[in-house]
Scaffold this active site. Sequence first.
Site, PDB file in Angstrom:
ATOM      1  N   MET A   1      -8.280  19.296  -7.258  1.00 37.25           N
ATOM      2  CA  MET A   1      -7.653  20.610  -7.108  1.00 37.25           C
ATOM      3  C   MET A   1      -6.560  20.775  -8.145  1.00 37.25           C
ATOM      4  SD  MET A   1      -7.280  20.992  -3.009  1.00 37.25           S
ATOM      5  CE  MET A   1      -8.613  20.516  -1.934  1.00 37.25           C
ATOM      6  N   CYS A   2      -6.425  21.995  -8.615  1.00 40.10           N
ATOM      7  CA  CYS A   2      -5.380  22.338  -9.575  1.00 40.10           C
ATOM      8  C   CYS A   2      -4.630  23.553  -9.058  1.00 40.10           C
ATOM      9  CB  CYS A   2      -5.984  22.633 -10.940  1.00 40.10           C
ATOM     10  SG  CYS A   2      -6.951  21.258 -11.636  1.00 40.10           S
TER      11      CYS A   2
END
Length: 693
Positions: A1-2
């Site tokens: 995830m970013c």
Amino acid sequence: MCGIFGCVLTGRSSHLFEIGYSGLISLQHRGEECAGMAFLNPKENRIQSRKALGLVADVFREPIDCTGHQFMIGHVRFPTQGEPDTRNIQPFLYDDSICGPIALAHNGNIDKTFLKNYLAKKGYGFNATSDSELFLPLFLSCFVEKQAEKPEKAIYRALTKEERGRRLVRGAYSLLILMGGKIIAARDPDGYHPLVYGELPGKEQGYALASESAALEILGITKFQEVPPGTILCFDMNGIHPFENKILREQIQCRTEVFKNVKGGRCLYEAAFFVRDDSKVLELSSDAYHFRKNLGKFLAEKEKARQKEACLHFPKTLIAGSVLKKEEILGNIQNRLQYDLKKDFRVSGENRDFITKHIFFQEKPTAQSILETIEKENISFVFLDMVFQKADSMDLIKKLYSLRNSNAILAKTPIIACSQSPEMRDFKKVQEMMDYGVVVFKEESEHKGVDSIPEMMEKLIKIMVLPLQTNAIASALGYAQTLGCPLDTGIFINPYLGRIEIEPDEKRRKFRKRLQYHPISSAFEGRDIVIVQHSILDTDFVSSIVHEIRKVAILSHFNKYFYNFKEEYIRVHLRVAFPPFMTECQFGVFTPKTEDLYGQNFYSNVEEDQGNREMAKYFKVDSVQFLDTEKIASLLGDCEASCSFCITDFYKKIVEKYPQISEEDFIKARQDFKDILMVEINKETLEKKTHHQ
């Protein structure tokens, strides 16, 4: 995830950099490897950017002059595909003679093999190693095909384009594309990861978009909404313009019954662990803090329903010896502990009756009778009244010592010596007892022998609950409040080392964790310690911190009052506010391979209690309990479209459907795994599970 962030300023504000900086700083927990921002000047149709390895505060230590710029997108990276490398830093930039300058930021994970092969055949080259860079050449190929159409339509065609009967873009994506005087936001049809937007308040006219609502609220935005799954929105100087067509979910052909009706959705793990406590989750219906606190409450309710769990029981005591004053001892214990008993959630009924039921006496004990009572009544500790005038006491100690080597329960039960005899203070006698594993009370008070039992119990009976990591505080609080037991922080977490859970390098992650977490010595009082954790991916870390907790509790508390009190006498119980991980994730959560997950190794094809016992041995704790998947589902309310692939045992489902799986059925299952979960099935693991079935 970013983490991704975007902003459009429609007025005359000159604070674009400050707004972008504030947004990315608010999303720093979503990625600490690198950060970047790109700014568009619509009049000159020019993009300037800065991006580098490091935290937001380091990369943007010097502000950027954004005069004339009215659009920006930014990105913080947590690498799930592609190694730490400057080539993988986003936003990705491209300047083309046909469509002009483009910048792109992506949060999620897509299946890159099929798409990369398709683009390579089209003649496109690649610079980075992550899946995210593939979006730009894909979009460019669609721009070239129909140069006169609007960018958002070309992007829609790219995201829905099929080749050989399957969609080119499969997986999870929340996208921000900066080009042509607008920001185009797109979200996959399953809506795996959040993307929210709102209108800037006051003088700052315009709009902001972010991976989490907290990044908008920090800017003063109070009304915000999600970019709906499968939707493309355009943000320009004139407002928000939704693209007329939705990206529909691909109809993937299922070859096995196991995967029929299996669909993706909002990531459950993101809500339970990844987002900030103050960010809204579950279609913005609740903040993560409230959701996690409820997870802890459900965990406690499961605890209450399981009466055999040792940590919920007030410790039972056996007093063994030839000189006994039963009624007097019971009265002294009640008087000494009355305050502690009143506030102890494990105590029910009148104190006197409760104490009577939890203290057992043996006037003429033998090693065998003590062992039988410990096993039958689940005794927590034994007080042995020593009589030094006879050899019986030392003989009893020696026999108990010989039994300890072959009995695990007795080995973890402290035998505590007490005596009125002055020989109890004799160094040689004390040393001899300790050589045979006996715990000796230091007796610094005026009470001696059995009269010191109430004072010793006061040091032993306390129970504490502590969160293992910052994101587990809400769950630990919900757990403790539901049970009515004290919550303590217990562990110092060094805030200057960042969010180590998202460190992709395993060796570096373990080293940093040793530096970041350390038990607080003065926090540990009592023999029962309940650790609450949000979830478990790093099993080695749990084992190491449990060892540290036991060691610190001995040094800081028990060594003050006892000689020879060992680490194994401290009972540590692990409670996890999330189910075990059963299947690797390919949609943005960093997990080990499916066959390496502890859920597959300890919980697949076995009863939950058996899996818990095996996990407890592995973690070197006294008991383990995970939250049930059904309990999480009950919290979702109207938000039923949630992804629970990572906590679903698809291997087990296949084995149940095909007890003797043929090569033909395996090929079908393998294709379903690749198409739906983007995971490569392991044939050896499946055959092993089929054999055990």
